[in-house]
Design an enzyme around this catalytic site. Sequence first.
Site, mmCIF file in Angstrom:
data_model
loop_
_atom_site.group_PDB
_atom_site.id
_atom_site.type_symbol
_atom_site.label_atom_id
_atom_site.label_comp_id
_atom_site.label_asym_id
_atom_site.label_seq_id
_atom_site.Cartn_x
_atom_site.Cartn_y
_atom_site.Cartn_z
ATOM 1 N N SER A 93 0.900 -1.314 -0.022
ATOM 2 C CA SER A 93 0.166 -0.140 0.058
ATOM 3 C C SER A 93 0.841 1.157 0.002
ATOM 4 O O SER A 93 0.566 2.296 -0.840
ATOM 5 C CB SER A 93 -0.937 -0.056 1.268
ATOM 6 O OG SER A 93 -1.802 -0.920 1.232
ATOM 7 N N GLY A 132 -6.016 12.156 -0.715
ATOM 8 C CA GLY A 132 -7.344 12.279 0.325
ATOM 9 C C GLY A 132 -8.559 12.469 -0.682
ATOM 10 O O GLY A 132 -8.803 13.598 -0.881
ATOM 11 N N LEU A 133 -9.268 11.774 -0.644
ATOM 12 C CA LEU A 133 -10.506 11.620 -1.247
ATOM 13 C C LEU A 133 -11.653 11.166 -0.363
ATOM 14 O O LEU A 133 -12.468 11.769 -0.066
ATOM 15 C CB LEU A 133 -10.483 10.451 -2.572
ATOM 16 C CG LEU A 133 -11.863 10.593 -3.413
ATOM 17 C CD1 LEU A 133 -12.290 11.802 -3.826
ATOM 18 C CD2 LEU A 133 -11.786 9.275 -4.502
ATOM 19 N N GLU A 135 -14.010 10.670 2.924
ATOM 20 C CA GLU A 135 -14.220 11.491 4.322
ATOM 21 C C GLU A 135 -14.815 10.638 5.051
ATOM 22 O O GLU A 135 -15.629 9.629 4.933
ATOM 23 C CB GLU A 135 -15.060 12.710 3.684
ATOM 24 C CG GLU A 135 -14.334 13.548 2.467
ATOM 25 C CD GLU A 135 -15.199 14.873 2.215
ATOM 26 O OE1 GLU A 135 -16.440 14.761 2.578
ATOM 27 O OE2 GLU A 135 -14.603 15.714 1.366
ATOM 28 N N CYS A 240 -7.157 8.239 -10.785
ATOM 29 C CA CYS A 240 -6.182 7.766 -10.048
ATOM 30 C C CYS A 240 -6.502 6.536 -9.561
ATOM 31 O O CYS A 240 -5.700 5.523 -9.379
ATOM 32 C CB CYS A 240 -5.783 8.944 -9.125
ATOM 33 S SG CYS A 240 -5.511 10.589 -9.742
ATOM 34 N N GLN A 281 -8.010 -36.535 2.188
ATOM 35 C CA GLN A 281 -8.475 -35.855 0.715
ATOM 36 C C GLN A 281 -9.054 -34.637 1.013
ATOM 37 O O GLN A 281 -8.847 -33.715 0.134
ATOM 38 C CB GLN A 281 -9.635 -36.959 0.453
ATOM 39 C CG GLN A 281 -8.804 -38.254 -0.116
ATOM 40 C CD GLN A 281 -9.743 -39.212 -0.315
ATOM 41 O OE1 GLN A 281 -10.981 -39.018 -0.451
ATOM 42 N NE2 GLN A 281 -9.253 -40.456 -0.913
ATOM 43 N N ILE A 340 -6.112 -24.852 7.500
ATOM 44 C CA ILE A 340 -5.027 -25.944 7.436
ATOM 45 C C ILE A 340 -4.060 -25.677 8.610
ATOM 46 O O ILE A 340 -3.599 -26.767 9.069
ATOM 47 C CB ILE A 340 -4.463 -25.715 6.103
ATOM 48 C CG1 ILE A 340 -5.613 -26.093 5.072
ATOM 49 C CG2 ILE A 340 -3.128 -26.512 6.175
ATOM 50 C CD1 ILE A 340 -5.173 -26.356 3.517
ATOM 51 N N GLY A 342 -4.828 -24.789 11.249
ATOM 52 C CA GLY A 342 -5.264 -25.093 13.017
ATOM 53 C C GLY A 342 -5.024 -23.971 13.985
ATOM 54 O O GLY A 342 -5.085 -22.800 13.266
ATOM 55 N N GLU A 366 -10.240 1.516 -2.379
ATOM 56 C CA GLU A 366 -10.021 1.609 -3.805
ATOM 57 C C GLU A 366 -11.549 0.857 -4.424
ATOM 58 O O GLU A 366 -11.163 0.353 -5.377
ATOM 59 C CB GLU A 366 -9.023 0.613 -4.280
ATOM 60 C CG GLU A 366 -7.642 1.177 -3.716
ATOM 61 C CD GLU A 366 -7.301 2.324 -4.197
ATOM 62 O OE1 GLU A 366 -7.731 2.932 -5.273
ATOM 63 O OE2 GLU A 366 -6.124 2.904 -3.751
HETATM 64 C C1 LIG Z 1 -6.690 0.829 5.665
HETATM 65 C C2 LIG Z 1 -7.304 1.639 4.843
HETATM 66 C C3 LIG Z 1 -6.575 2.746 4.005
HETATM 67 C C4 LIG Z 1 -7.347 3.520 2.974
HETATM 68 N N1 LIG Z 1 -6.613 4.338 2.145
HETATM 69 C C5 LIG Z 1 -7.359 5.372 1.705
HETATM 70 C C6 LIG Z 1 -6.609 6.751 1.139
HETATM 71 O O1 LIG Z 1 -5.032 6.428 1.036
HETATM 72 N N2 LIG Z 1 -7.197 7.486 0.463
HETATM 73 C C7 LIG Z 1 -8.601 7.571 0.419
HETATM 74 O O2 LIG Z 1 -9.011 8.472 -0.235
HETATM 75 N N3 LIG Z 1 -9.356 6.595 1.055
HETATM 76 C C8 LIG Z 1 -8.596 5.537 1.751
HETATM 77 N N4 LIG Z 1 -9.406 4.331 2.151
HETATM 78 C C9 LIG Z 1 -10.944 4.594 2.372
HETATM 79 C C10 LIG Z 1 -11.426 3.572 1.372
HETATM 80 O O3 LIG Z 1 -11.503 3.918 0.078
HETATM 81 C C11 LIG Z 1 -13.101 3.626 1.859
HETATM 82 O O4 LIG Z 1 -12.930 3.008 3.208
HETATM 83 C C12 LIG Z 1 -13.959 2.865 0.914
HETATM 84 O O5 LIG Z 1 -14.032 3.707 -0.456
HETATM 85 C C13 LIG Z 1 -15.156 2.521 1.688
HETATM 86 O O6 LIG Z 1 -15.796 3.749 2.286
HETATM 87 P P1 LIG Z 1 -16.407 3.867 3.501
HETATM 88 O O7 LIG Z 1 -15.355 3.198 4.467
HETATM 89 O O8 LIG Z 1 -17.026 5.235 3.787
HETATM 90 O O9 LIG Z 1 -17.652 2.484 3.391
HETATM 91 P P2 LIG Z 1 -19.049 3.121 2.877
HETATM 92 O O10 LIG Z 1 -19.125 3.793 1.464
HETATM 93 O O11 LIG Z 1 -20.000 3.906 4.002
HETATM 94 O O12 LIG Z 1 -19.741 1.784 2.664
HETATM 95 C C14 LIG Z 1 -20.178 0.685 3.839
HETATM 96 C C15 LIG Z 1 -20.753 -0.602 3.058
HETATM 97 O O13 LIG Z 1 -21.927 -0.063 2.250
HETATM 98 C C16 LIG Z 1 -21.588 -0.649 0.937
HETATM 99 N N5 LIG Z 1 -22.289 0.383 -0.055
HETATM 100 C C17 LIG Z 1 -22.056 1.877 -0.233
HETATM 101 N N6 LIG Z 1 -22.826 2.087 -1.177
HETATM 102 C C18 LIG Z 1 -23.449 1.168 -1.831
HETATM 103 C C19 LIG Z 1 -24.398 0.869 -3.015
HETATM 104 N N7 LIG Z 1 -24.702 2.003 -3.761
HETATM 105 N N8 LIG Z 1 -24.687 -0.279 -3.235
HETATM 106 C C20 LIG Z 1 -24.559 -1.241 -2.422
HETATM 107 N N9 LIG Z 1 -23.723 -1.275 -1.430
HETATM 108 C C21 LIG Z 1 -23.047 0.026 -0.925
HETATM 109 C C22 LIG Z 1 -20.314 -0.724 0.702
HETATM 110 O O14 LIG Z 1 -19.842 -1.529 -0.265
HETATM 111 C C23 LIG Z 1 -19.886 -1.265 2.288
HETATM 112 O O15 LIG Z 1 -20.169 -2.663 2.191
HETATM 113 C C24 LIG Z 1 -8.652 3.477 3.115
HETATM 114 C C25 LIG Z 1 -9.409 2.705 3.791
HETATM 115 C C26 LIG Z 1 -8.595 1.782 4.728
HETATM 116 C C27 LIG Z 1 -9.665 0.724 5.443
#
Ligand SMILES: Cc1cc2nc3c(=O)[nH]c(=O)nc-3n(C[C@H](O)[C@H](O)[C@H](O)COP(=O)(O)OP(=O)(O)OC[C@H]3O[C@@H](n4cnc5c(N)ncnc54)[C@H](O)[C@@H]3O)c2cc1C
Length: 387
Positions: A93, A132-133, A135, A240, A281, A340, A342, A366
């Site tokens: 990462s 940072g995308l 929030e 990106c 098996q 596997i 345990g 992502e």
């Molecule tokens: C360790 C880590 C590192 C990260 N690094 C970065 C980074 O460097 N930069 C950055 O910008 N972000 C980063 N992220 C953020 C990451 O991209 C987000 O956590 C991710 O996009 C999900 O957003 P959220 O956590 O707000 O979950 P939410 O969007 O709230 O989603 C929660 C659940 O709802 C589901 N959901 C949401 N919308 C829908 C829909 N329309 N239909 C069906 N299901 C849906 C999702 O699939 C998920 O299961 C990181 C996250 C982690 C955990």
Amino acid sequence: MAPLDLLDLDTLLNDEERDIREVVRRVADDRVRPHVADWYETGSTPVRDLALEFGKLGLLGMHLTGYGCAGASAVSYGLACMELEAADSGVRSLVSVQGSLAMYAIWKYGSEEQKQRWLPGMAAGELIGCFGLTEPDHGSDPANMSTRARRDGGDWVLDGGKMWITNAPLADVAVIWARAEEGVVGFAVPTDSPGFTAREIKHKMSLRASSTGEITLEGVRLPDDARLPQARGLKAPLSCLTEARFGIIWGAMGAARDCLRVALDYATTREQFGRPIGGFQLTQAKLADMSLELQKGFLLALHLGRLRDSAGSLRPEQVSVGKLNNVREAIAIARQCRTILGGNGISGEYPVMRHANNLESVLTYEGTSEIHQLVIGQKLTGLNAFA
Ligand SMILES: Cc1cc2nc3c(=O)[nH]c(=O)nc-3n(C[C@H](O)[C@H](O)[C@H](O)COP(=O)(O)OP(=O)(O)OC[C@H]3O[C@@H](n4cnc5c(N)ncnc54)[C@H](O)[C@@H]3O)c2cc1C
């Protein structure tokens, strides 16, 4: 890896690709593997030292050209991600976020001045970047982001916050996406700007060998030349993500391969009922099925890599196919391998549970699996099911 390469897939790589893979495998073996269990347990990874080493090897922004970047092929970059993630997803990462998110954003959308200012130092690992995308209230749906950029005379002022940002606590530059009057805009923000703070997110149970932060932007004043001039609208940050997802498609197979390697070794040495558990098996069925998915996942990654090298880019739904399949199969392999082993499967003495836990993050960031299903579903049906 010979016992795992049942199909002789190595023959699909050329000498240069195999050489690059070997170099990265060696550095992962020497520099990461002996320490990563401790880094993971204590949540403290020497990110700056690693970045400098990876920079020397040309792994940062490896697939970009100019500005000190190596200009490697997509397949070579993918193989590097695979070897790094075979050691740990957090370490991969670091490289993905630096090269495919932060550097790519500046390389693709920045001004010449911004590229000269940031990229050579980032390629060398002397400067760390983050992206940072996401929030606190907007993850899968970045179009609704709350972070605002408003013009004030010739300057911009940023207010808002970003969550789950890899490398943020130690970054020198943060690529920040914000909503302005004209739509989504991006900035290369020096992290020593007044009003910019990044705190480490504690209590992670996954990706612990990676630094993850929460960014607060309180009246961060920036000159107009901090804005990425070529980035217009949400498609800029999304492009990106397409870049970074490509590395994940390969990396996830690295983590899976490492789990299967360990499980295979364990199954042939651990005895129960007077014989190796690999002689049962049920265990063989698990191993056989996992090796199928590993090889299919590698072929998918390689196909996408070759496509990208010949066409120059991949369509988002093609990347979604790869990310959805390979991360989903990798986490299934990691969990199966854990069975596997345990009781030893839950121990940090073995890498399997660490990989499985890491892959929970990889499954989520992502674009979650659900989001990739929606991307593919939309392509198949022509119907948008996102909202
Ligand atoms: C360790 C880590 C590192 C990260 N690094 C970065 C980074 O460097 N930069 C950055 O910008 N972000 C980063 N992220 C953020 C990451 O991209 C987000 O956590 C991710 O996009 C999900 O957003 P959220 O956590 O707000 O979950 P939410 O969007 O709230 O989603 C929660 C659940 O709802 C589901 N959901 C949401 N919308 C829908 C829909 N329309 N239909 C069906 N299901 C849906 C999702 O699939 C998920 O299961 C990181 C996250 C982690 C955990």
